[in-house]
Design a protein around this motif. Structure first.
Motif, PDB file in Angstrom:
ATOM      1  N   LEU A  63       3.512   5.856  -5.648  1.00 35.05           N
ATOM      2  CA  LEU A  63       3.165   6.090  -7.052  1.00 35.05           C
ATOM      3  C   LEU A  63       2.176   7.236  -7.185  1.00 35.05           C
ATOM      4  O   LEU A  63       2.315   8.101  -8.062  1.00 35.05           O
ATOM      5  CB  LEU A  63       2.589   4.811  -7.666  1.00 35.05           C
ATOM      6  CG  LEU A  63       3.561   3.630  -7.816  1.00 35.05           C
ATOM      7  CD1 LEU A  63       2.835   2.401  -8.346  1.00 35.05           C
ATOM      8  CD2 LEU A  63       4.711   4.005  -8.756  1.00 35.05           C
ATOM      9  N   ARG A  64       1.189   7.249  -6.271  1.00 33.13           N
ATOM     10  CA  ARG A  64       0.231   8.348  -6.331  1.00 33.13           C
ATOM     11  C   ARG A  64       0.905   9.678  -6.000  1.00 33.13           C
ATOM     12  O   ARG A  64       0.601  10.707  -6.601  1.00 33.13           O
ATOM     13  CB  ARG A  64      -0.915   8.067  -5.360  1.00 33.13           C
ATOM     14  CG  ARG A  64      -1.846   6.957  -5.818  1.00 33.13           C
ATOM     15  CD  ARG A  64      -3.149   6.983  -5.048  1.00 33.13           C
ATOM     16  NE  ARG A  64      -2.933   6.644  -3.641  1.00 33.13           N
ATOM     17  CZ  ARG A  64      -2.989   5.405  -3.164  1.00 33.13           C
ATOM     18  NH1 ARG A  64      -3.239   4.384  -3.992  1.00 33.13           N
ATOM     19  NH2 ARG A  64      -2.795   5.163  -1.887  1.00 33.13           N
ATOM     20  N   VAL A  65       1.878   9.652  -5.048  1.00 36.82           N
ATOM     21  CA  VAL A  65       2.606  10.883  -4.717  1.00 36.82           C
ATOM     22  C   VAL A  65       3.417  11.364  -5.911  1.00 36.82           C
ATOM     23  O   VAL A  65       3.490  12.577  -6.184  1.00 36.82           O
ATOM     24  CB  VAL A  65       3.511  10.635  -3.488  1.00 36.82           C
ATOM     25  CG1 VAL A  65       4.465  11.797  -3.281  1.00 36.82           C
ATOM     26  CG2 VAL A  65       2.665  10.444  -2.242  1.00 36.82           C
ATOM     27  N   ALA A  66       4.046  10.421  -6.638  1.00 39.01           N
ATOM     28  CA  ALA A  66       4.805  10.810  -7.838  1.00 39.01           C
ATOM     29  C   ALA A  66       3.889  11.469  -8.858  1.00 39.01           C
ATOM     30  O   ALA A  66       4.243  12.485  -9.484  1.00 39.01           O
ATOM     31  CB  ALA A  66       5.493   9.588  -8.436  1.00 39.01           C
ATOM     32  N   ASP A  67       2.686  10.885  -9.046  1.00 36.79           N
ATOM     33  CA  ASP A  67       1.732  11.503  -9.969  1.00 36.79           C
ATOM     34  C   ASP A  67       1.343  12.897  -9.496  1.00 36.79           C
ATOM     35  O   ASP A  67       1.243  13.840 -10.297  1.00 36.79           O
ATOM     36  CB  ASP A  67       0.480  10.621 -10.087  1.00 36.79           C
ATOM     37  CG  ASP A  67       0.798   9.274 -10.715  1.00 36.79           C
ATOM     38  OD1 ASP A  67       1.816   9.186 -11.428  1.00 36.79           O
ATOM     39  OD2 ASP A  67       0.028   8.320 -10.465  1.00 36.79           O
TER      40      ASP A  67
ATOM     41  N   ARG B 174       0.833  -1.208   0.000  1.00 41.64           N
ATOM     42  CA  ARG B 174       0.000   0.000   0.000  1.00 41.64           C
ATOM     43  C   ARG B 174       0.867   1.257   0.000  1.00 41.64           C
ATOM     44  O   ARG B 174       0.537   2.246  -0.652  1.00 41.64           O
ATOM     45  CB  ARG B 174      -0.914  -0.018   1.232  1.00 41.64           C
ATOM     46  CG  ARG B 174      -2.011  -1.058   1.167  1.00 41.64           C
ATOM     47  CD  ARG B 174      -3.084  -0.768   2.209  1.00 41.64           C
ATOM     48  NE  ARG B 174      -2.568  -0.892   3.570  1.00 41.64           N
ATOM     49  CZ  ARG B 174      -2.602  -1.995   4.281  1.00 41.64           C
ATOM     50  NH1 ARG B 174      -3.120  -3.115   3.763  1.00 41.64           N
ATOM     51  NH2 ARG B 174      -2.120  -2.028   5.525  1.00 41.64           N
ATOM     52  N   THR B 175       2.027   1.197   0.710  1.00 38.49           N
ATOM     53  CA  THR B 175       2.928   2.351   0.732  1.00 38.49           C
ATOM     54  C   THR B 175       3.501   2.616  -0.657  1.00 38.49           C
ATOM     55  O   THR B 175       3.614   3.774  -1.092  1.00 38.49           O
ATOM     56  CB  THR B 175       4.059   2.114   1.740  1.00 38.49           C
ATOM     57  OG1 THR B 175       3.493   1.842   3.025  1.00 38.49           O
ATOM     58  CG2 THR B 175       4.959   3.334   1.841  1.00 38.49           C
ATOM     59  N   GLN B 176       3.878   1.526  -1.379  1.00 34.42           N
ATOM     60  CA  GLN B 176       4.381   1.708  -2.735  1.00 34.42           C
ATOM     61  C   GLN B 176       3.308   2.324  -3.638  1.00 34.42           C
ATOM     62  O   GLN B 176       3.602   3.201  -4.458  1.00 34.42           O
ATOM     63  CB  GLN B 176       4.853   0.369  -3.289  1.00 34.42           C
ATOM     64  CG  GLN B 176       6.115  -0.160  -2.604  1.00 34.42           C
ATOM     65  CD  GLN B 176       6.498  -1.524  -3.103  1.00 34.42           C
ATOM     66  OE1 GLN B 176       5.739  -2.165  -3.836  1.00 34.42           O
ATOM     67  NE2 GLN B 176       7.698  -1.996  -2.690  1.00 34.42           N
ATOM     68  N   GLN B 177       2.081   1.862  -3.474  1.00 35.74           N
ATOM     69  CA  GLN B 177       1.005   2.467  -4.270  1.00 35.74           C
ATOM     70  C   GLN B 177       0.832   3.935  -3.917  1.00 35.74           C
ATOM     71  O   GLN B 177       0.615   4.778  -4.796  1.00 35.74           O
ATOM     72  CB  GLN B 177      -0.293   1.695  -4.027  1.00 35.74           C
ATOM     73  CG  GLN B 177      -0.271   0.273  -4.549  1.00 35.74           C
ATOM     74  CD  GLN B 177      -1.535  -0.485  -4.230  1.00 35.74           C
ATOM     75  OE1 GLN B 177      -2.426   0.040  -3.547  1.00 35.74           O
ATOM     76  NE2 GLN B 177      -1.627  -1.728  -4.693  1.00 35.74           N
ATOM     77  N   ASN B 178       0.977   4.232  -2.593  1.00 38.74           N
ATOM     78  CA  ASN B 178       0.884   5.642  -2.196  1.00 38.74           C
ATOM     79  C   ASN B 178       2.021   6.456  -2.794  1.00 38.74           C
ATOM     80  O   ASN B 178       1.831   7.615  -3.194  1.00 38.74           O
ATOM     81  CB  ASN B 178       0.898   5.758  -0.673  1.00 38.74           C
ATOM     82  CG  ASN B 178      -0.346   5.176  -0.036  1.00 38.74           C
ATOM     83  OD1 ASN B 178      -1.404   5.137  -0.676  1.00 38.74           O
ATOM     84  ND2 ASN B 178      -0.240   4.711   1.204  1.00 38.74           N
TER      85      ASN B 178
END
Length: 406
Positions: free
Chosen positions: A217-221, A211-215
């Motif tokens: 990715l969302r932060v990078a976006d 979930r942190t990695q997905q977060n």
């Protein structure tokens, strides 16, 4: 282990476990008691006390051994009704019989000995409770305090106590364990060794990491989007600086224009002041005339107030007179109503008098008949008394004759 009477199959029982990291905890943590009320065939409250070393339950077929095991699995969080030998979860509630009514709630309490603090709770005994209501609502309690199923499972993890733990062995499970694959046996060994809790924590950490990695990715976006917005903001900042420069030049021009306007307005104020002085003198003359007019107006107002008071007095008298007239009319109307009522009562009194007269005549006739009958009865009574005296005298004579004859 328990051998059922009349059968050759073996059904092992259950025993309390302890912390997986301490073999001494495994020996000391014990299941002390199971309390059931309204669960399956146990309509009344039933307590099963387990001492040290007790590992099984013995009894004939149909006595409820399987229901005790189902109660243990149910309170530890079993969610499948089929694994508890039921079609739906409401089947766990006592359904009633020909002599007992059904229960509205099923409750099972497990009491564990925690004297050595094998469980991370500051209590000598730990009570795990599950309740199921007829409406379908269910709740878990830990020492009579509301708790989540997740918290209970984390609390008893690696203690050997659980729905699929090695401490609960149902009928036929020994064969399944012997025939199970090495992976399935490894799960049992891990539970007994006390590392399943850490594996569960590892899986939870991996899920959190994912979930942190997905977060991330969302932060990078989000950062990419913010960089696009930053370029737009830089352009707007350049425009803002140009606007500030033009605004400063505009302020200088406005100041020069304001000074010129100030001088022009100063000269105009001086001219207007002279005109105001002339108008002030004229206003003083007008105020004097107004004062004279106001004095005459005051005298007229006093006279008008006096006439208004007289008019108010006349209006009050007129209102009082109208009130008296209305009151007299109301009394006249009330008197008329009372006259009509008295006339109606008079007519009804005449009718009642006629009815009472007729009733009186009938009563008199009846009285005369009764008096005649009473007179006749008196005559008959007089004759009967005379006859009685005559018979009494004859009886006395016969008695004397009898005495003489004797």
């Amino acid at each position: 282990m328990v051998r059922r009477r009349g059968q050759s199959s073996i059904k092992p029982g259950f025993a309390g476990g302890g912390q997986g990291t301490s073999r001494e905890g495994l020996d000391r943590m014990l299941l002390k008691r199971i309390s059931m009320c309204g669960f399956k065939s146990f309509c009344d409250k039933v307590d099963f006390d387990f001492g040290a070393g007790v590992t099984c339950i013995v009894g004939p077929n149909g006595c409820g051994k399987s229901n005790v095991l189902d109660a243990l699995k149910w309170v530890l969080g079993e969610q499948s009704a089929r694994s508890l030998r039921g079609r739906q979860m409401q089947d766990m509630i006592f359904g009633g019989s020909s002599v007992r009514k059904s229960s509205g709630v099923a409750q099972v309490d497990l009491v564990f000995d925690n004297a050595d603090r094998s469980l991370p709770l500051d209590h000598k005994e730990v009570t795990v409770t599950r309740k199921l209501y007829r409406s379908g609502e269910s709740e878990y309690l830990l020492n009579n305090s509301a708790a989540r199923l997740k918290d209970l499972r984390e609390l008893i993890m690696d203690t050997g106590v659980g729905v699929d733990a090695y401490c609960i062995i149902e009928q036929g499970r020994v064969d399944r364990l012997l025939q199970s694959s090495p992976q399935e046996r490894r799960m049992i060994f891990e539970e007994a060794a006390g590392i399943s809790k850490y594996k569960a924590r590892k899986k939870e950490a991996e899920r959190k990491l994912e979930r942190t990695q997905q977060n991330l990715l969302r932060v990078a976006d989000v950062l990419e989007e913010l960089e696009k917005r930053l370029r737009s903001v830089k352009l707007q900042a350049g425009k803002a600086r140009s606007y500030q420069e033009y605004q400063g030049r505009l302020n200088e021009l406005r100041s020069s224009f304001a000074m010129a306007e100030y001088h022009r307005f100063t000269e105009q104020i001086q001219s207007e002041t002279r005109e105001v002085d002339a108008c002030t003198d004229k206003a003083t003359e007008l105020r004097t005339a107004i004062d004279r007019d106001e004095a005459e107006t005051s005298r007229g107002s006093v006279e008008l107030d006096r006439m208004g008071q007289e008019l108010s007095s006349l209006e009050n008298r007129l209102t009082q007179t109208r009130s008296d007239i209305s009151a007299q009319n109301e009394r006249i109307e009330a008197a008329r109503l009372r006259i009509d009522e008295q006339q109606g009562q008079h007519v009804r009194a005449i009718e009642r008098q006629q009815t009472d007269g007729d009733r009186l005549d009938s009563t008199r006739q009846e009285l005369e008949r009764v008096e005649a009958l009473a007179e006749e009865l008196q005559k008959q009574t007089h004759d009967l008394r005379a006859r009685s005296e005559e018979l009494n005298e004859k009886d006395r004579e016969l008695a004397r004759e009898l005495t003489q004859a004797q």
